[in-house]
Motif scaffolding. Structure first.
Motif, short mmCIF file in Angstrom:
data_model
loop_
_atom_site.label_atom_id
_atom_site.label_comp_id
_atom_site.label_asym_id
_atom_site.label_seq_id
_atom_site.Cartn_x
_atom_site.Cartn_y
_atom_site.Cartn_z
N GLU A 139 37.72 33.13 47.35
CA GLU A 139 36.92 32.17 46.59
C GLU A 139 37.68 30.90 46.24
O GLU A 139 37.10 29.82 46.22
N LEU A 140 38.98 31.04 45.96
CA LEU A 140 39.75 29.87 45.56
C LEU A 140 40.50 29.23 46.73
O LEU A 140 41.20 28.24 46.54
N GLY A 141 40.37 29.80 47.92
CA GLY A 141 40.88 29.15 49.11
C GLY A 141 42.35 29.37 49.43
O GLY A 141 42.95 28.55 50.11
N PHE A 142 42.93 30.48 48.98
CA PHE A 142 44.32 30.75 49.36
C PHE A 142 44.46 32.11 50.04
O PHE A 142 45.52 32.72 50.03
N PHE A 143 43.40 32.56 50.71
CA PHE A 143 43.44 33.84 51.42
C PHE A 143 44.49 33.78 52.54
O PHE A 143 44.51 32.85 53.33
N GLY A 144 45.36 34.75 52.57
CA GLY A 144 46.43 34.79 53.57
C GLY A 144 47.70 34.08 53.15
O GLY A 144 48.71 34.19 53.82
N ASP A 145 47.67 33.34 52.07
CA ASP A 145 48.85 32.65 51.56
C ASP A 145 49.56 33.58 50.57
O ASP A 145 49.20 33.65 49.40
N SER A 146 50.57 34.29 51.06
CA SER A 146 51.22 35.29 50.22
C SER A 146 52.02 34.66 49.08
O SER A 146 52.17 35.28 48.01
N TYR A 147 52.51 33.45 49.26
CA TYR A 147 53.25 32.78 48.18
C TYR A 147 52.33 32.51 46.99
O TYR A 147 52.67 32.82 45.85
N THR A 148 51.16 31.95 47.25
CA THR A 148 50.23 31.65 46.17
C THR A 148 49.70 32.93 45.53
O THR A 148 49.56 33.01 44.31
N ALA A 149 49.44 33.95 46.35
CA ALA A 149 48.98 35.23 45.81
C ALA A 149 50.04 35.84 44.90
O ALA A 149 49.73 36.33 43.81
N GLY A 150 51.29 35.79 45.31
CA GLY A 150 52.37 36.30 44.47
C GLY A 150 52.53 35.49 43.20
O GLY A 150 52.83 36.04 42.14
N LEU A 151 52.33 34.20 43.31
CA LEU A 151 52.41 33.33 42.13
C LEU A 151 51.29 33.65 41.14
O LEU A 151 51.53 33.71 39.93
N PRO A 164 43.24 35.63 19.81
CA PRO A 164 42.37 34.56 20.34
C PRO A 164 42.94 33.90 21.59
O PRO A 164 42.19 33.53 22.50
N LEU A 165 44.26 33.76 21.67
CA LEU A 165 44.87 33.19 22.87
C LEU A 165 44.61 34.08 24.08
O LEU A 165 44.33 33.59 25.19
N PHE A 166 44.71 35.39 23.88
CA PHE A 166 44.43 36.33 24.96
C PHE A 166 42.96 36.23 25.39
O PHE A 166 42.65 36.22 26.59
N LEU A 167 42.06 36.13 24.44
CA LEU A 167 40.64 36.04 24.78
C LEU A 167 40.31 34.73 25.50
O LEU A 167 39.55 34.73 26.46
N ILE A 168 40.90 33.64 25.04
CA ILE A 168 40.68 32.35 25.71
C ILE A 168 41.24 32.38 27.13
O ILE A 168 40.59 31.92 28.08
N GLY A 169 42.44 32.93 27.30
CA GLY A 169 43.03 33.04 28.63
C GLY A 169 42.21 33.91 29.56
O GLY A 169 42.02 33.58 30.73
N SER A 170 41.68 35.01 29.04
CA SER A 170 40.83 35.89 29.85
C SER A 170 39.55 35.19 30.26
O SER A 170 39.09 35.32 31.40
N HIS A 171 38.97 34.44 29.33
CA HIS A 171 37.75 33.69 29.64
C HIS A 171 38.02 32.63 30.72
O HIS A 171 37.23 32.47 31.66
N LEU A 172 39.13 31.92 30.59
CA LEU A 172 39.47 30.91 31.58
C LEU A 172 39.75 31.53 32.95
O LEU A 172 39.38 30.96 33.98
N CYS A 173 40.39 32.70 32.96
CA CYS A 173 40.64 33.38 34.23
C CYS A 173 39.34 33.76 34.93
O CYS A 173 39.21 33.62 36.14
N SER A 174 38.40 34.24 34.16
CA SER A 174 37.15 34.69 34.77
C SER A 174 36.29 33.52 35.25
O SER A 174 35.43 33.70 36.10
N ASN A 175 36.52 32.33 34.71
CA ASN A 175 35.73 31.16 35.10
C ASN A 175 36.54 30.11 35.87
O ASN A 175 36.07 28.99 36.02
N ALA A 176 37.71 30.48 36.35
CA ALA A 176 38.56 29.52 37.06
C ALA A 176 37.93 29.12 38.39
O ALA A 176 37.44 29.96 39.14
#
Length: 93
Positions: A24-36, A70-82
């Motif tokens: 979905e984010l366009g880095f399929f097959g890029d192991s460096y970005t996946a590891g990051l 709250p920081l954890f909840l905000i980060g989780s929300h941002l991850c799910s909507n990135a």
């Protein structure tokens, strides 16, 4: 403790859907970005643990934990909507 549970969840939750996220984010097959994407949470954990040590000295450790929720909840929300890799990396850190 609750902090350990949150950290384990935050690390493990990305491993299973990583193939879908990378497509979905366009880095399929890029192991460096996946590891990051997977390991950037460790950098956030370093900053968080240093901050928690400082906050625990100033206030009660329970209050410091409640402040981090709250920081954890905000980060989780941002991850799910990135919609880009940079937002996902920022939210996971």
């Amino acid at each position: 403790s609750l902090g350990t549970l949150m950290f384990g969840y935050h690390l493990a939750v990305v491993n299973l859907p990583l193939a879908t996220i990378s497509k979905e984010l366009g880095f399929f097959g890029d192991s460096y970005t996946a590891g990051l994407v997977v390991s950037v949470a460790l950098f956030g954990a370093l900053i968080g643990s240093l901050s928690a040590a400082f906050l625990s000295e100033i206030m009660d450790s329970k209050k410091a934990l409640l402040l981090s929720l709250p920081l954890f909840l905000i980060g989780s929300h941002l991850c799910s909507n990135a919609y880009s890799v940079s937002i996902l990396l920022t939210a996971r850190a």
